[in-house]
Write a protein that holds these residues in place. Structure first.
Motif, PDB file in Angstrom:
ATOM      1  N   GLY A  12       2.701   9.045   2.937  1.00 20.00           N
ATOM      2  CA  GLY A  12       1.625   8.726   3.497  1.00 20.00           C
ATOM      3  C   GLY A  12       1.408   7.313   3.884  1.00 20.00           C
ATOM      4  O   GLY A  12       0.472   6.635   4.398  1.00 20.00           O
ATOM      5  N   ASP A  13       2.814   6.771   4.164  1.00 19.97           N
ATOM      6  CA  ASP A  13       3.051   5.153   4.517  1.00 19.97           C
ATOM      7  C   ASP A  13       2.891   5.233   6.103  1.00 19.97           C
ATOM      8  O   ASP A  13       2.717   4.126   6.525  1.00 19.97           O
ATOM      9  CB  ASP A  13       4.038   4.909   3.959  1.00 19.97           C
ATOM     10  CG  ASP A  13       4.213   4.576   2.566  1.00 19.97           C
ATOM     11  OD1 ASP A  13       3.003   4.345   2.095  1.00 19.97           O
ATOM     12  OD2 ASP A  13       5.178   4.588   1.896  1.00 19.97           O
ATOM     13  N   LEU A  14       3.090   6.257   6.946  1.00 20.15           N
ATOM     14  CA  LEU A  14       3.097   6.063   8.418  1.00 20.15           C
ATOM     15  C   LEU A  14       2.352   7.233   9.138  1.00 20.15           C
ATOM     16  O   LEU A  14       2.763   7.940  10.010  1.00 20.15           O
ATOM     17  CB  LEU A  14       4.843   6.206   8.871  1.00 20.15           C
ATOM     18  CG  LEU A  14       5.509   5.088   8.268  1.00 20.15           C
ATOM     19  CD1 LEU A  14       7.061   5.418   8.738  1.00 20.15           C
ATOM     20  CD2 LEU A  14       5.235   3.510   8.830  1.00 20.15           C
ATOM     21  N   LYS A  15       0.968   7.146   8.533  1.00 19.83           N
ATOM     22  CA  LYS A  15      -0.094   8.384   9.126  1.00 19.83           C
ATOM     23  C   LYS A  15       0.127   8.084  10.560  1.00 19.83           C
ATOM     24  O   LYS A  15      -0.278   6.996  10.815  1.00 19.83           O
ATOM     25  CB  LYS A  15      -1.103   7.886   8.427  1.00 19.83           C
ATOM     26  CG  LYS A  15      -2.315   8.945   8.785  1.00 19.83           C
ATOM     27  CD  LYS A  15      -3.598   8.701   8.166  1.00 19.83           C
ATOM     28  CE  LYS A  15      -4.833   9.442   8.806  1.00 19.83           C
ATOM     29  NZ  LYS A  15      -5.973   9.362   8.239  1.00 19.83           N
ATOM     30  N   GLY A  16       0.188   9.218  11.050  1.00 25.09           N
ATOM     31  CA  GLY A  16      -0.075   9.585  12.558  1.00 25.09           C
ATOM     32  C   GLY A  16       1.061   9.332  13.464  1.00 25.09           C
ATOM     33  O   GLY A  16       1.091   9.082  14.556  1.00 25.09           O
ATOM     34  N   ALA A 308      -4.900   0.673  13.367  1.00 26.01           N
ATOM     35  CA  ALA A 308      -3.485   1.482  14.153  1.00 26.01           C
ATOM     36  C   ALA A 308      -2.419   0.651  14.368  1.00 26.01           C
ATOM     37  O   ALA A 308      -1.298   1.150  14.145  1.00 26.01           O
ATOM     38  CB  ALA A 308      -4.098   2.028  15.374  1.00 26.01           C
ATOM     39  N   TRP A 309      -2.268  -0.739  14.878  1.00 27.83           N
ATOM     40  CA  TRP A 309      -1.301  -1.425  14.931  1.00 27.83           C
ATOM     41  C   TRP A 309      -0.173  -1.660  13.887  1.00 27.83           C
ATOM     42  O   TRP A 309       0.834  -1.638  14.090  1.00 27.83           O
ATOM     43  CB  TRP A 309      -1.724  -2.787  15.488  1.00 27.83           C
ATOM     44  CG  TRP A 309      -2.640  -3.539  14.543  1.00 27.83           C
ATOM     45  CD1 TRP A 309      -3.816  -3.515  14.258  1.00 27.83           C
ATOM     46  CD2 TRP A 309      -2.102  -4.626  13.414  1.00 27.83           C
ATOM     47  NE1 TRP A 309      -4.197  -4.330  13.276  1.00 27.83           N
ATOM     48  CE2 TRP A 309      -3.174  -4.708  12.603  1.00 27.83           C
ATOM     49  CE3 TRP A 309      -0.826  -4.622  12.846  1.00 27.83           C
ATOM     50  CZ2 TRP A 309      -3.200  -5.929  11.777  1.00 27.83           C
ATOM     51  CZ3 TRP A 309      -0.865  -5.649  11.964  1.00 27.83           C
ATOM     52  CH2 TRP A 309      -1.981  -6.208  11.254  1.00 27.83           C
ATOM     53  N   GLN A 310      -0.780  -1.384  12.605  1.00 31.46           N
ATOM     54  CA  GLN A 310      -0.077  -1.452  11.328  1.00 31.46           C
ATOM     55  C   GLN A 310       0.999  -0.784  11.276  1.00 31.46           C
ATOM     56  O   GLN A 310       2.175  -1.013  10.816  1.00 31.46           O
ATOM     57  CB  GLN A 310      -0.888  -1.528  10.120  1.00 31.46           C
ATOM     58  CG  GLN A 310      -1.832  -2.742   9.960  1.00 31.46           C
ATOM     59  CD  GLN A 310      -2.773  -2.500   8.660  1.00 31.46           C
ATOM     60  OE1 GLN A 310      -2.538  -1.915   8.078  1.00 31.46           O
ATOM     61  NE2 GLN A 310      -3.713  -3.516   8.777  1.00 31.46           N
ATOM     62  N   LEU A 316       8.614  -0.963  12.883  1.00 33.18           N
ATOM     63  CA  LEU A 316       9.658  -2.045  13.564  1.00 33.18           C
ATOM     64  C   LEU A 316      10.443  -2.823  12.384  1.00 33.18           C
ATOM     65  O   LEU A 316      11.423  -2.865  12.454  1.00 33.18           O
ATOM     66  CB  LEU A 316       8.589  -3.022  14.446  1.00 33.18           C
ATOM     67  CG  LEU A 316       9.624  -4.301  14.931  1.00 33.18           C
ATOM     68  CD1 LEU A 316      10.452  -3.781  16.094  1.00 33.18           C
ATOM     69  CD2 LEU A 316       8.476  -5.091  15.635  1.00 33.18           C
ATOM     70  N   LEU A 317       9.630  -3.317  11.693  1.00 26.32           N
ATOM     71  CA  LEU A 317      10.086  -4.350  10.602  1.00 26.32           C
ATOM     72  C   LEU A 317      10.970  -3.668   9.477  1.00 26.32           C
ATOM     73  O   LEU A 317      11.742  -4.168   8.746  1.00 26.32           O
ATOM     74  CB  LEU A 317       8.843  -5.031   9.797  1.00 26.32           C
ATOM     75  CG  LEU A 317       8.023  -5.856  10.832  1.00 26.32           C
ATOM     76  CD1 LEU A 317       6.795  -6.621  10.168  1.00 26.32           C
ATOM     77  CD2 LEU A 317       8.836  -6.905  11.370  1.00 26.32           C
ATOM     78  N   GLU A 318      10.270  -2.391   9.060  1.00 27.18           N
ATOM     79  CA  GLU A 318      10.975  -1.865   7.983  1.00 27.18           C
ATOM     80  C   GLU A 318      12.088  -0.596   8.366  1.00 27.18           C
ATOM     81  O   GLU A 318      12.744  -0.221   7.320  1.00 27.18           O
ATOM     82  CB  GLU A 318       9.746  -1.250   6.976  1.00 27.18           C
ATOM     83  CG  GLU A 318       9.053  -2.237   6.392  1.00 27.18           C
ATOM     84  CD  GLU A 318       8.148  -1.810   5.269  1.00 27.18           C
ATOM     85  OE1 GLU A 318       8.140  -0.654   5.126  1.00 27.18           O
ATOM     86  OE2 GLU A 318       6.801  -2.250   4.951  1.00 27.18           O
ATOM     87  N   PHE A 319      11.994  -0.216   9.510  1.00 27.25           N
ATOM     88  CA  PHE A 319      12.907   0.811   9.881  1.00 27.25           C
ATOM     89  C   PHE A 319      13.890   0.437  11.182  1.00 27.25           C
ATOM     90  O   PHE A 319      15.089   0.547  10.922  1.00 27.25           O
ATOM     91  CB  PHE A 319      12.138   2.168  10.186  1.00 27.25           C
ATOM     92  CG  PHE A 319      11.422   2.565   9.015  1.00 27.25           C
ATOM     93  CD1 PHE A 319      12.054   3.251   7.962  1.00 27.25           C
ATOM     94  CD2 PHE A 319      10.104   2.189   8.622  1.00 27.25           C
ATOM     95  CE1 PHE A 319      11.367   3.674   7.036  1.00 27.25           C
ATOM     96  CE2 PHE A 319       9.519   2.700   7.621  1.00 27.25           C
ATOM     97  CZ  PHE A 319      10.081   3.428   6.787  1.00 27.25           C
ATOM     98  N   ALA A 320      13.280   0.013  12.108  1.00 23.04           N
ATOM     99  CA  ALA A 320      13.892  -0.297  13.404  1.00 23.04           C
ATOM    100  C   ALA A 320      14.942  -1.517  13.335  1.00 23.04           C
ATOM    101  O   ALA A 320      16.151  -1.129  13.901  1.00 23.04           O
ATOM    102  CB  ALA A 320      13.019  -0.408  14.686  1.00 23.04           C
TER     103      ALA A 320
END
Length: 332
Positions: A12-16, A308-310, A316-320
């Motif tokens: 549930g951390d990256l909804k949508g 939604a920007w979150q 970007l910060l935690e994966f890419a």
């Protein structure tokens, strides 16, 4: 990256989240796609199985693409110089020359969203009180944009304004003799080998310069890669370097550490280099860090949600960024 993102979505951390493409040194290094409910400019598409070939709303990322197109057209001398007063280009509205600061609004003010006119897009885009929605409903969108009450001196205060970009789109169309989407296809999409796109039209049949472009996540990232590489793609000059340099110079202050160029958001990277960002309603984002030749495109379906920007920032910060760092370490 796909597996880590999938786990985050399940938690549930990256909804949508719908799509992520990460490019480094001109090459696609990672990508991931997820099913989710989606829209086409407000039209419910239901559950979509997103993939590499899926078109997706870019929403206001469209604005940054229009900024690139204006730079291309300006180099071709097809559109007016930036210091040109806007009302000089709309002689059909002589009554708007009322002796106020309205007559001083320039093309540059539109590019930097410093027109100084009343404009409110804080409400959901389904609300007719939202200025962009009201513009779409207006009998004459350009009169609607230009006759808004003055609130500040032009060129002094940043205020988010989709109408400003609609004006720029018209100047491109008038100057080139081509509909916006056709000019984009001729000067940007075809040279970048982008074969599939859509550009949603408003009620008046005009392609929405503010929010109507639909692209694949791969192709949006490809545009970002071209920007990162000084406007060049496979040896061909697409966007003038001088325009990209000007676009990445702070012209408007939004808040401390967050500025605006020519239709691009600007922040500073850890080493002080410039990062260019295009943002769109629902979590759409294109991040370009030219000094690192690093690009990330993100699509999501969190339309009309204020936070939604979150999701795209978290990706970007935690994966890419960790994925790019890992790749560089392995390469060394």
């Amino acid at each position: 990256m796909q597996e880590r993102l999938s786990e985050a979505i399940e938690d549930g951390d990256l909804k949508g989240l719908h799509s992520v493409v990460m490019m480094l040194n001109g090459e696609r290094r990672a990508e991931a796609y997820f099913p989710g409910k989606d829209e086409n400019w407000g039209l419910d598409l239901g559950l979509v199985q997103h993939g590499p070939d899926s078109l997706h709303d870019t929403r206001s990322v469209t604005k940054s693409i229009v900024g690139l197109l204006y730079g291309i057209a300006l180099a071709e001398k097809a559109v007016p110089e930036l210091n040109t007063p806007l009302l000089n280009l709309f002689p059909e509205y002589p009554d708007l020359r009322d002796g106020s600061d309205r007559e001083k609004i320039t093309i540059r003010d539109a590019l930097t969203m410093q027109m100084g006119t009343e404009w409110d897009e804080s409400l959901p885009y389904t609300d007719p009180r939202n200025s962009e929605h009201a513009m779409e409903l207006a009998k004459d969108r350009y009169r609607f944009i230009l006759d808004r009450p003055m609130t500040d001196k032009p060129g002094t205060t940043w205020s988010y304004n989709g109408g400003a970009v609609a004006l720029l789109g018209k100047l491109i169309t008038d100057g080139t003799g081509m509909p916006l989407e056709e000019y984009a296809n001729s000067r940007l999409f075809k040279p970048l080998d982008i074969e599939t796109y859509e550009w949603v039209k408003g009620y008046d049949g005009v392609s929405s310069a503010a929010s109507g472009l639909r692209l694949t996540a791969r192709d949006l990232a490809k545009i970002g890669m071209m920007v990162a590489q000084d406007g060049v793609y496979e040896g061909q000059k697409i966007v003038p370097f001088e325009w990209l340099k000007a676009s990445s110079q702070p012209a408007s202050l939004i808040q401390e550490g967050f500025e605006y160029g020519y239709l691009w958001y600007l922040i500073k990277g850890p080493s002080g280099d410039t990062i260019m960002i295009a943002l769109g309603n629902g979590g759409q984002r294109l991040t370009v860090q030219p000094e690192r030749d690093f690009v990330v495109s993100t699509f999501a379906g969190n339309y009309n949600q204020p936070d939604a920007w979150q999701v795209s920032l978290k990706v970007l910060l935690e994966f890419a960024i960790p994925e790019a760092t890992k790749y560089l370490k392995n390469k060394d």
